[in-house]
Design a protein around this motif. Structure first.
Motif, mmCIF file in Angstrom:
data_model
loop_
_atom_site.group_PDB
_atom_site.id
_atom_site.type_symbol
_atom_site.label_atom_id
_atom_site.label_comp_id
_atom_site.label_asym_id
_atom_site.label_seq_id
_atom_site.Cartn_x
_atom_site.Cartn_y
_atom_site.Cartn_z
ATOM 1 N N VAL A 182 1.943 8.798 8.556
ATOM 2 C CA VAL A 182 1.085 8.715 7.890
ATOM 3 C C VAL A 182 0.262 9.411 8.263
ATOM 4 O O VAL A 182 -1.255 7.915 9.373
ATOM 5 C CB VAL A 182 1.367 7.647 7.441
ATOM 6 C CG1 VAL A 182 0.716 7.266 6.148
ATOM 7 C CG2 VAL A 182 3.109 7.021 6.828
ATOM 8 N N GLU A 183 -0.701 10.173 8.058
ATOM 9 C CA GLU A 183 -2.483 10.127 7.710
ATOM 10 C C GLU A 183 -3.026 10.603 6.574
ATOM 11 O O GLU A 183 -2.934 11.339 5.210
ATOM 12 C CB GLU A 183 -2.674 10.990 8.512
ATOM 13 C CG GLU A 183 -2.038 11.162 9.768
ATOM 14 C CD GLU A 183 -2.020 13.043 10.670
ATOM 15 O OE1 GLU A 183 -3.137 13.646 10.785
ATOM 16 O OE2 GLU A 183 -1.184 12.618 12.212
ATOM 17 N N LEU A 184 -3.475 9.177 6.227
ATOM 18 C CA LEU A 184 -4.211 9.111 4.676
ATOM 19 C C LEU A 184 -5.849 9.253 4.744
ATOM 20 O O LEU A 184 -6.586 7.923 5.588
ATOM 21 C CB LEU A 184 -3.543 8.053 4.274
ATOM 22 C CG LEU A 184 -2.142 7.822 3.773
ATOM 23 C CD1 LEU A 184 -1.287 6.963 2.961
ATOM 24 C CD2 LEU A 184 -1.360 9.003 2.590
ATOM 25 N N THR A 188 0.968 -0.913 0.216
ATOM 26 C CA THR A 188 0.132 0.092 -0.203
ATOM 27 C C THR A 188 0.761 0.971 -0.458
ATOM 28 O O THR A 188 2.108 0.686 0.460
ATOM 29 C CB THR A 188 -0.571 0.226 1.319
ATOM 30 O OG1 THR A 188 0.285 0.495 2.349
ATOM 31 C CG2 THR A 188 -1.767 -1.483 1.568
ATOM 32 N N LEU A 189 0.026 2.544 -0.948
ATOM 33 C CA LEU A 189 1.096 3.592 -0.032
ATOM 34 C C LEU A 189 1.912 3.658 1.141
ATOM 35 O O LEU A 189 2.881 3.946 1.161
ATOM 36 C CB LEU A 189 0.362 4.688 -0.586
ATOM 37 C CG LEU A 189 1.009 6.473 -0.442
ATOM 38 C CD1 LEU A 189 1.941 6.154 -1.006
ATOM 39 C CD2 LEU A 189 -0.561 7.183 -1.455
ATOM 40 N N SER A 190 0.496 3.689 2.105
ATOM 41 C CA SER A 190 1.817 3.776 4.052
ATOM 42 C C SER A 190 3.010 2.891 3.761
ATOM 43 O O SER A 190 3.649 3.500 4.465
ATOM 44 C CB SER A 190 0.419 3.892 4.291
ATOM 45 O OG SER A 190 0.280 2.882 4.342
ATOM 46 N N LYS A 191 2.548 1.797 3.292
ATOM 47 C CA LYS A 191 4.093 0.514 3.461
ATOM 48 C C LYS A 191 5.250 1.081 3.224
ATOM 49 O O LYS A 191 5.815 1.283 3.692
ATOM 50 C CB LYS A 191 3.106 -0.615 2.843
ATOM 51 C CG LYS A 191 4.505 -1.921 2.762
ATOM 52 C CD LYS A 191 4.647 -1.511 4.666
ATOM 53 C CE LYS A 191 4.952 -2.952 4.836
ATOM 54 N NZ LYS A 191 6.179 -3.268 6.051
ATOM 55 N N GLU A 251 -7.200 4.580 -7.131
ATOM 56 C CA GLU A 251 -6.314 5.225 -7.473
ATOM 57 C C GLU A 251 -6.312 6.061 -8.464
ATOM 58 O O GLU A 251 -6.030 7.479 -8.519
ATOM 59 C CB GLU A 251 -5.079 4.206 -7.901
ATOM 60 C CG GLU A 251 -3.766 4.952 -8.499
ATOM 61 C CD GLU A 251 -2.869 4.167 -8.848
ATOM 62 O OE1 GLU A 251 -1.556 4.419 -9.242
ATOM 63 O OE2 GLU A 251 -2.598 2.570 -8.731
ATOM 64 N N SER A 256 -1.959 13.430 4.011
ATOM 65 C CA SER A 256 -2.836 13.346 2.999
ATOM 66 C C SER A 256 -3.703 15.083 3.118
ATOM 67 O O SER A 256 -3.537 15.718 3.646
ATOM 68 C CB SER A 256 -4.965 13.073 3.551
ATOM 69 O OG SER A 256 -5.034 13.057 2.282
ATOM 70 N N SER A 297 -6.760 7.933 1.651
ATOM 71 C CA SER A 297 -7.146 6.980 0.910
ATOM 72 C C SER A 297 -5.963 6.351 0.991
ATOM 73 O O SER A 297 -5.144 6.861 0.762
ATOM 74 C CB SER A 297 -7.383 6.975 -0.171
ATOM 75 O OG SER A 297 -7.994 5.725 -1.056
ATOM 76 N N ASP A 298 -5.258 4.972 0.833
ATOM 77 C CA ASP A 298 -4.363 4.826 0.941
ATOM 78 C C ASP A 298 -4.584 2.599 0.283
ATOM 79 O O ASP A 298 -5.093 2.103 0.374
ATOM 80 C CB ASP A 298 -3.835 3.992 2.423
ATOM 81 C CG ASP A 298 -2.728 3.150 2.640
ATOM 82 O OD1 ASP A 298 -1.934 3.499 1.197
ATOM 83 O OD2 ASP A 298 -2.813 2.138 3.257
ATOM 84 N N TYR A 309 -0.594 11.773 -5.270
ATOM 85 C CA TYR A 309 -1.611 10.857 -4.312
ATOM 86 C C TYR A 309 -1.171 11.945 -3.767
ATOM 87 O O TYR A 309 -2.430 11.874 -2.141
ATOM 88 C CB TYR A 309 -1.003 9.997 -3.631
ATOM 89 C CG TYR A 309 -1.088 8.124 -4.607
ATOM 90 C CD1 TYR A 309 -1.225 7.700 -5.955
ATOM 91 C CD2 TYR A 309 0.623 7.425 -5.299
ATOM 92 C CE1 TYR A 309 -1.469 7.383 -6.907
ATOM 93 C CE2 TYR A 309 1.071 6.756 -5.917
ATOM 94 C CZ TYR A 309 0.181 6.410 -7.027
ATOM 95 O OH TYR A 309 0.252 6.153 -8.092
#
Length: 331
Positions: A142-144, A124-127, A260, A186, A146-147, A171
């Protein structure tokens, strides 16, 4: 009678407190705090009247400097740790001899600037953000909103910091390295932040706020044809405040999901929205002012409301005291 505030600074140089040594020579110190994608910096301007800085006081590139700015007997603004990376000597008959020392935030001089080629699979993006932070010995916040997940995403001959910045801009996020932490936030989460303080027109030195038509497109159509599945992925988003006769921004790119595509469309929308209302504010020095804070402007009529500080520049000088300059945007 109102107490007169006295601006002061203190400095550690390679771990040694040099405040008393340098005070007779320093003309100004400037700390620039940037919210997204750039290094924080400092600049120290010093008198070199006896040329000692060209001789036994000659500084070394890579020397570490820890700087704090504030008012006497009040809490200071901790600017952080920096490494000297540029030394400039100048002189004239009118101004005398001057030294400019410029430093970059210490984490930016380490492994996070080394170019790498890495493939990230089933992440994932956060990963990805956490993997990059981890291999540099750093923490990640990390504060998203959408991930999105990826079967594969490639970092090709790019420094980790450059790759993080590209991911953020692609993103709909912002990235900042501060101390030993990578912040990847985000832009949607940023909009949810509550104002940290209020800045009133009567309390500032000067300002310039701009409002301009920003959208040259009426919306976006994001299309991707997957050659493996033979499927056409299409996402359309309509925008507002566009110029008469505007067409859709048409983008063809590789995405792995509708989620995405929506996120990348949001990022493009943010790029245009962030240019609509912008401004600069100069005010007396304030240790509360930091890049990334949301502040409320008051006394500016229709420009009142919440603004994001994108850049804050704090300067303490012999002649001007402590002045804080802000670059801000709405929304």
């Amino acid at each position: 009678m109102e107490k007169i505030k006295i601006p002061v600074w203190d400095m550690l140089w390679n771990g040694k407190n040099v405040t008393d040594y340098l005070t007779p020579y320093v003309l100004s110190v400037t700390y620039e705090d940037v919210y997204h994608g750039e290094s924080d910096t400092i600049e120290i301007t010093i008198e070199n009247r006896d040329l000692r800085w060209l001789q036994n006081w000659y500084p070394e590139k890579g020397d570490t400097v820890v700087l704090n700015i504030g008012y006497k007997d009040e809490p200071h603004l901790p600017c952080g740790e920096f490494e000297i990376d540029e030394i400039e000597f100048s002189g004239s008959r009118t101004s005398g001899d001057i030294v400019h020392l410029r430093g970059i935030a210490a984490p930016f001089k380490k492994s996070i600037r080394e170019k790498r080629t890495i493939a990230y699979e089933n992440v994932t993006l956060s990963k990805v953000v956490r993997l990059i932070a981890g291999r540099n010995g750093m923490n990640a916040v990390v504060e998203l909103a959408s991930d999105p997940g990826f079967k594969r995403i490639d970092q090709k001959q790019k420094a980790d910091l450059t790759f993080l910045r590209e991911l953020a801009e692609k993103y709909n996020a912002s990235v900042k390295v501060q101390g030993n932490t990578v912040y990847f936030i985000s832009n949607d989460r940023l909009k949810e932040r509550k104002p940290a303080l209020t800045i009133e027109r009567k309390d500032i030195i000067s300002y310039a706020l701009r409002d301009k038509t920003h959208n040259i497109y009426r919306g976006i159509i994001f299309t991707y044809h997957d050659p493996k599945t033979k499927k056409l992925l299409k996402y359309r988003e309509d925008w507002t405040n566009y110029k008469a006769g505007a067409d859709y921004l048409k983008v063809n790119g590789r995405v792995e999901s509708l989620e995405e595509a929506k996120l990348r469309a949001k990022a493009l929308r943010h790029r245009y929205d962030s240019k609509e209302k912008t401004g600069r504010i100069t005010m007396p020095g304030d240790p509360q002012i930091m890049a990334g804070l949301v502040v409320t402007l008051k006394g500016f009529g229709l420009m009142d409301g919440n603004w994001l500080i994108e850049r804050a520049r704090h300067t303490v000088s012999r002649t001007g005291g402590w002045v804080t300059e802000l670059e801000v945007r709405r929304g």
